[in-house]
Design a protein around this motif. Structure first.
Motif, PDB file in Angstrom:
ATOM      1  N   THR A  12       0.619  -1.017   0.347  1.00  0.00           N
ATOM      2  CA  THR A  12       0.031   0.401  -0.193  1.00  0.00           C
ATOM      3  C   THR A  12       1.031   1.134   0.133  1.00  0.00           C
ATOM      4  OG1 THR A  12       0.011  -0.227   2.424  1.00  0.00           O
ATOM      5  CG2 THR A  12      -2.168  -0.834   0.807  1.00  0.00           C
ATOM      6  N   CYS A  13       0.426   2.262  -0.062  1.00  0.00           N
ATOM      7  CA  CYS A  13       0.893   3.479  -0.508  1.00  0.00           C
ATOM      8  C   CYS A  13       0.678   4.134   0.737  1.00  0.00           C
ATOM      9  CB  CYS A  13       1.038   4.188  -1.368  1.00  0.00           C
ATOM     10  SG  CYS A  13       1.431   6.396  -1.382  1.00  0.00           S
ATOM     11  N   SER A  15       1.360   7.139   1.351  1.00  0.00           N
ATOM     12  CA  SER A  15       0.478   8.117   1.798  1.00  0.00           C
ATOM     13  C   SER A  15      -0.785   8.443   2.174  1.00  0.00           C
ATOM     14  CB  SER A  15       1.224   9.300   0.680  1.00  0.00           C
ATOM     15  OG  SER A  15       2.504   9.719   0.945  1.00  0.00           O
ATOM     16  N   ILE A  20      -1.046  -0.781  -4.270  1.00  0.00           N
ATOM     17  CA  ILE A  20      -0.380  -0.593  -5.447  1.00  0.00           C
ATOM     18  C   ILE A  20       0.177  -1.049  -6.114  1.00  0.00           C
ATOM     19  CG2 ILE A  20       0.409   1.960  -4.608  1.00  0.00           C
ATOM     20  CD1 ILE A  20       3.168   0.496  -3.801  1.00  0.00           C
ATOM     21  N   ALA A  25       3.979   2.733  -9.544  1.00  0.00           N
ATOM     22  CA  ALA A  25       4.346   2.900  -8.138  1.00  0.00           C
ATOM     23  C   ALA A  25       6.013   2.825  -7.988  1.00  0.00           C
ATOM     24  CB  ALA A  25       3.632   2.434  -7.125  1.00  0.00           C
ATOM     25  N   LYS A  27       9.175   2.497  -4.991  1.00  0.00           N
ATOM     26  CA  LYS A  27       9.298   1.774  -4.162  1.00  0.00           C
ATOM     27  C   LYS A  27      11.338   2.140  -3.554  1.00  0.00           C
ATOM     28  CE  LYS A  27      11.330  -3.002  -4.461  1.00  0.00           C
ATOM     29  NZ  LYS A  27      11.426  -4.294  -4.854  1.00  0.00           N
ATOM     30  N   TYR A  38       6.580   2.509  -0.027  1.00  0.00           N
ATOM     31  CA  TYR A  38       5.942   2.115  -1.284  1.00  0.00           C
ATOM     32  C   TYR A  38       4.882   3.794  -1.167  1.00  0.00           C
ATOM     33  CZ  TYR A  38       7.645  -2.400  -1.507  1.00  0.00           C
ATOM     34  OH  TYR A  38       8.297  -3.619  -1.298  1.00  0.00           O
ATOM     35  N   ARG A  39       4.967   4.080  -2.284  1.00  0.00           N
ATOM     36  CA  ARG A  39       4.646   5.074  -2.752  1.00  0.00           C
ATOM     37  C   ARG A  39       3.466   5.057  -4.403  1.00  0.00           C
ATOM     38  NH1 ARG A  39       6.364  10.670  -2.070  1.00  0.00           N
ATOM     39  NH2 ARG A  39       4.698  11.469  -2.014  1.00  0.00           N
ATOM     40  N   CYS A  40       2.354   5.477  -3.998  1.00  0.00           N
ATOM     41  CA  CYS A  40       1.435   5.412  -5.636  1.00  0.00           C
ATOM     42  C   CYS A  40       2.101   7.318  -6.818  1.00  0.00           C
ATOM     43  CB  CYS A  40      -0.224   5.692  -5.272  1.00  0.00           C
ATOM     44  SG  CYS A  40      -0.728   7.016  -4.848  1.00  0.00           S
ATOM     45  N   CYS A  43       0.554  10.810  -5.162  1.00  0.00           N
ATOM     46  CA  CYS A  43       0.973  10.850  -4.517  1.00  0.00           C
ATOM     47  C   CYS A  43       2.673  11.573  -4.513  1.00  0.00           C
ATOM     48  CB  CYS A  43       0.881   9.928  -3.340  1.00  0.00           C
ATOM     49  SG  CYS A  43      -0.485  10.309  -2.627  1.00  0.00           S
ATOM     50  N   ARG A  44       2.919  10.541  -5.186  1.00  0.00           N
ATOM     51  CA  ARG A  44       4.272  10.918  -5.807  1.00  0.00           C
ATOM     52  C   ARG A  44       4.548  12.716  -6.538  1.00  0.00           C
ATOM     53  NH1 ARG A  44       5.811   6.063  -9.170  1.00  0.00           N
ATOM     54  NH2 ARG A  44       6.459   7.583 -10.458  1.00  0.00           N
ATOM     55  N   TYR A  50       4.715  11.758   3.334  1.00  0.00           N
ATOM     56  CA  TYR A  50       4.490  10.241   3.387  1.00  0.00           C
ATOM     57  C   TYR A  50       5.951  10.534   5.689  1.00  0.00           C
ATOM     58  CZ  TYR A  50       9.661   9.801   2.025  1.00  0.00           C
ATOM     59  OH  TYR A  50      11.034   9.943   2.357  1.00  0.00           O
TER      60      TYR A  50
END
Length: 60
Positions: A12-13, A15, A20, A25, A27, A38-40, A43-44, A50
């Protein structure tokens, strides 16, 4: 080397919390402690904050 079961695990993201798996995403390791983050892509792109669950490091 990661096992196949680790590759199939849902992530999961950090944030927004969405699943994801199978998405574009990111990593990466936490800059402070090395925990895997991990960020989607949304959100990036939006530079959403985060916080590392292990050390509390906050990043954009």
């Amino acid at each position: 080397m990661s096992s196949k079961s680790e590759d199939r695990r849902e992530h999961t993201c950090i944030s927004c919390g969405i699943n994801i798996s199978g998405t574009d995403a990111a990593k990466f390791d936490c800059p402070e402690c090395g925990t895997l983050i991990y960020r989607c892509s949304t959100c990036r792109k939006q530079s959403n904050l985060y916080e590392c669950p292990d050390c509390g490091f906050t990043g954009p």
